[in-house]
Design a protein around this motif. Structure first.
Motif, PDB file in Angstrom:
ATOM      1  N   THR A  74      45.636  38.523  40.581  1.00 46.31           N
ATOM      2  CA  THR A  74      46.060  38.006  41.888  1.00 46.31           C
ATOM      3  C   THR A  74      47.446  37.369  41.803  1.00 46.31           C
ATOM      4  N   GLU A  75      47.658  36.555  40.791  1.00 45.42           N
ATOM      5  CA  GLU A  75      48.961  35.882  40.643  1.00 45.42           C
ATOM      6  C   GLU A  75      50.063  36.872  40.284  1.00 45.42           C
ATOM      7  N   LEU A  76      49.776  37.800  39.396  1.00 38.51           N
ATOM      8  CA  LEU A  76      50.781  38.811  39.029  1.00 38.51           C
ATOM      9  C   LEU A  76      51.160  39.655  40.244  1.00 38.51           C
ATOM     10  N   ALA A  77      50.171  40.048  41.020  1.00 38.06           N
ATOM     11  CA  ALA A  77      50.455  40.841  42.225  1.00 38.06           C
ATOM     12  C   ALA A  77      51.335  40.055  43.187  1.00 38.06           C
ATOM     13  N   ARG A  78      51.063  38.762  43.327  1.00 36.43           N
ATOM     14  CA  ARG A  78      51.887  37.926  44.212  1.00 36.43           C
ATOM     15  C   ARG A  78      53.321  37.869  43.714  1.00 36.43           C
ATOM     16  N   VAL A  79      53.498  37.674  42.411  1.00 35.49           N
ATOM     17  CA  VAL A  79      54.836  37.528  41.837  1.00 35.49           C
ATOM     18  C   VAL A  79      55.649  38.815  41.954  1.00 35.49           C
ATOM     19  N   ILE A  80      55.009  39.955  41.713  1.00 38.78           N
ATOM     20  CA  ILE A  80      55.775  41.209  41.736  1.00 38.78           C
ATOM     21  C   ILE A  80      55.723  41.920  43.079  1.00 38.78           C
ATOM     22  N   GLY A  81      54.966  41.369  44.029  1.00 38.28           N
ATOM     23  CA  GLY A  81      54.903  41.971  45.355  1.00 38.28           C
ATOM     24  C   GLY A  81      54.046  43.224  45.403  1.00 38.28           C
ATOM     25  N   ALA A  82      53.013  43.272  44.590  1.00 39.61           N
ATOM     26  CA  ALA A  82      52.119  44.432  44.563  1.00 39.61           C
ATOM     27  C   ALA A  82      50.878  44.132  45.394  1.00 39.61           C
ATOM     28  N   THR A  83      50.197  45.173  45.775  1.00 40.72           N
ATOM     29  CA  THR A  83      48.947  45.048  46.500  1.00 40.72           C
ATOM     30  C   THR A  83      47.807  45.394  45.554  1.00 40.72           C
ATOM     31  N   LEU A  84      46.852  44.508  45.477  1.00 40.91           N
ATOM     32  CA  LEU A  84      45.696  44.762  44.622  1.00 40.91           C
ATOM     33  C   LEU A  84      44.771  45.767  45.291  1.00 40.91           C
ATOM     34  N   PRO A  85      44.056  46.556  44.487  1.00 41.40           N
ATOM     35  CA  PRO A  85      43.072  47.456  45.080  1.00 41.40           C
ATOM     36  C   PRO A  85      42.006  46.637  45.796  1.00 41.40           C
ATOM     37  N   SER A  86      41.420  47.212  46.817  1.00 40.84           N
ATOM     38  CA  SER A  86      40.406  46.478  47.562  1.00 40.84           C
ATOM     39  C   SER A  86      39.202  46.221  46.670  1.00 40.84           C
ATOM     40  N   ALA A  87      38.657  45.047  46.827  1.00 38.76           N
ATOM     41  CA  ALA A  87      37.489  44.676  46.025  1.00 38.76           C
ATOM     42  C   ALA A  87      36.274  45.393  46.578  1.00 38.76           C
TER      43      ALA A  87
END
Length: 148
Positions: free
Chosen positions: A78-91
């Motif tokens: 979650t934090e890495l996605a926020r920092v790099i501007g990525a979208t996580l796959p849906s849970a």
């Protein structure tokens, strides 16, 4: 005759400016953006969390021990996605079934390999990202020890 020469010169300049502005005179196209250097950490965090989930399904008696470790990896993702501007796959429910390879020994080896990736990312990262990568490296090392 002087008016005609000025008009010709102004027209030629305007035409050149239009060609330069539309990109016809550009030599090379813009290079494709490089993937973010933290993307491998994000990918590994998601993979590790899924591995823990499969191990928990295969060995429910280990849930109390493994669930917090899986949650750490989801928090990292979650934090890495926020920092790099990525979208996580849906849970959602895990698409893959547990395998015989999802044991604590296998998870420990995966944590050790992922910790090395995080250390390398920490060393290469700019200061504002090094703390995050270093924190993830430390957490992965702790997980490896917890799986002994």
């Amino acid at each position: 005759m002087l008016t005609t020469s000025r008009r010709f010169l102004l027209g030629a300049l305007a035409g050149s400016a239009a060609l330069a502005g539309c990109g016809i005179l550009d030599r090379e196209p813009e290079p494709a953006p490089q993937p973010d250097a933290l993307q491998p950490l994000l990918d590994e965090a998601l993979t590790l969390a899924a591995s823990y989930d499969r191990a928990i399904v295969a060995q429910p008696d280990l849930a109390a021990r493994l669930t917090p470790l899986a949650e750490d990896h989801r928090a990292h993702a979650t934090e890495l996605a926020r920092v790099i501007g990525a979208t996580l796959p849906s849970a959602g429910p895990s698409a893959s079934a547990p395998t015989a390879g999802d044991t604590t020994a296998t998870l420990r080896k995966a944590e050790q390999a992922a910790q090395k990736t995080a250390v390398a990312a920490c060393k290469a990262a700019p200061p504002e990202r090094a703390a995050l990568a270093g924190s993830i490296a430390a957490c992965r090392a702790t997980h490896a020890e917890a799986l002994r």
